[in-house]
Design an enzyme around this catalytic site. Structure first.
Site, PDB file in Angstrom:
ATOM      1  N   ASP A 183       0.857  -1.189   0.000  1.00 37.92           N
ATOM      2  CA  ASP A 183       0.000   0.000   0.000  1.00 37.92           C
ATOM      3  C   ASP A 183       0.893   1.238   0.000  1.00 37.92           C
ATOM      4  OD1 ASP A 183       0.896   0.268   2.680  1.00 37.92           O
ATOM      5  OD2 ASP A 183      -0.812  -0.900   3.390  1.00 37.92           O
ATOM      6  N   LYS A 187      -4.443   0.592  -3.280  1.00 36.07           N
ATOM      7  CA  LYS A 187      -5.695  -0.064  -2.888  1.00 36.07           C
ATOM      8  C   LYS A 187      -6.541   0.885  -2.069  1.00 36.07           C
ATOM      9  CE  LYS A 187      -4.665  -2.171   1.613  1.00 36.07           C
ATOM     10  NZ  LYS A 187      -3.437  -1.528   1.983  1.00 36.07           N
ATOM     11  N   ASP A 213       6.106  -6.178   4.420  1.00 34.54           N
ATOM     12  CA  ASP A 213       5.150  -5.501   5.298  1.00 34.54           C
ATOM     13  C   ASP A 213       5.522  -5.782   6.752  1.00 34.54           C
ATOM     14  OD1 ASP A 213       3.053  -3.837   5.865  1.00 34.54           O
ATOM     15  OD2 ASP A 213       1.510  -5.063   4.918  1.00 34.54           O
TER      16      ASP A 213
END
Length: 316
Positions: free
Chosen positions: A172, A195, A221
């Protein structure tokens, strides 16, 4: 103030990690009874002399979050009343860290700040944690905070496997800074997944910024919770021509049907650390592989105890 010697105690959240850490430190794990009364109340009894000692309470506040957090609080209070010299809460995964702001003035609590206040009030002198969801949470504490990174361990695994035609992918926009830093270390290209999240734990992949056709994609992440974001990202990357999709995440929260979702996804492999213990279904999942952060945690704790630099661990 000089402290006699270092001691490490743990609760019921992740005893295997604590045992691995004390092996690296070449000390024994502090003896304590951490149990429950019949109504669920946490009960702690320290079974060692801790007077004047440099004590670490090593425990991730993972699921069941409220119970494991309360164990830390009660252990800290018990150690404080037993005259421990200094108490460091070593919390590799800090629960509630995602609740660090009020989005669009919604009427919600900033629970990360509440937890910071609770730890300080309980008697913690300093905090050691790993890959905080947001670096600014360090500012929620009025005591020293060491936020260490699992990236050397994750990067080491990427280098070990020597993936061909590699590209680092941020899942993201918020993870771009982390992904860019890792891409720089790996000397690889960077792609970003754009997103929109209509509600918590529900992710909708919109488009991909960057060319991933024929590439081995590595998604970086800080945590994987429901794995919905990861699985959506893997499907989108494969749809755009990616050859393989790997994911490297520090904290394997893996709540709900996350493991089942991963098994049925386009994700080739998920690599996580042992900051949180894996459930049985996750341990049996062939697509999930776990690396240990015990040596990194042990070295950081040793440096804190010896008043040595922690930041130099991450400076080349």
């Amino acid at each position: 103030m000089a402290y006699d010697s270092m001691m490490v105690f743990t609760g019921n959240a992740n005893p295997k990690l604590a045992e691995a850490v004390v092996r690296h430190l070449n000390i024994h794990l502090g003896r304590a009874t951490v149990g429950r009364f019949s109504d669920g109340e946490v009960m702690v009894e320290i079974l060692e002399n801790v007077r004047g000692k440099d004590v670490f309470v090593l425990q991730s506040t993972c699921m069941p979050t409220n119970d494991t957090l309360m164990e830390v609080m009660v252990m800290v209070d018990a150690l404080k009343r037993a005259s421990a010299g200094r108490i460091t809460a070593a919390i590799p995964y800090l629960g509630y860290a995602r609740q660090d702001r009020r989005p669009r003035s919604a009427r919600v609590g900033i629970t990360a700040k509440v937890v910071a206040n609770m730890l300080t009030t309980a008697g913690v002198d300093r905090v050691l944690t790993m890959d905080l969801h947001s670096d600014q949470i360090q500012g929620f504490f009025d005591i020293p905070v060491d936020n260490v990174y699992a990236s050397p361990i994750l990067l080491g695994d990427v280098w070990k496997h020597d993936y061909k035609n590699l590209i680092v992918v941020s899942p993201d926009v918020g993870g771009v800074v982390r992904a860019r830093a890792l891409a720089k270390r790996l000397e690889s290209d960077l792609a970003i997944i754009d997103k929109r999240r209509p509600k918590p734990n529900v992710a909708k992949v919109m488009n991909i910024i960057g060319d991933v056709r024929g590439r081995t994609c590595v998604i970086m992440d800080d945590m994987v919770d429901t794995a919905n974001t990861l699985c959506e990202a893997a499907a989108a990357l494969k749809d755009h021509g990616a050859e393989r999709v790997m994911a490297y995440c520090t904290h394997p929260v893996l709540s709900g049907t996350a493991v089942e979702r991963i098994e049925n996804s386009a994700l080739d492999e998920l690599v996580v650390t042992d900051s949180i213990p894996l459930r049985e279904d996750a341990r049996n999942c062939k697509r999930i592989r776990q690396l240990s952060v015990a040596e990194l945690m042990a070295e950081t704790m040793r440096r804190i105890s010896n008043e040595d630099s922690v930041s130099s661990l991450f400076i080349e």
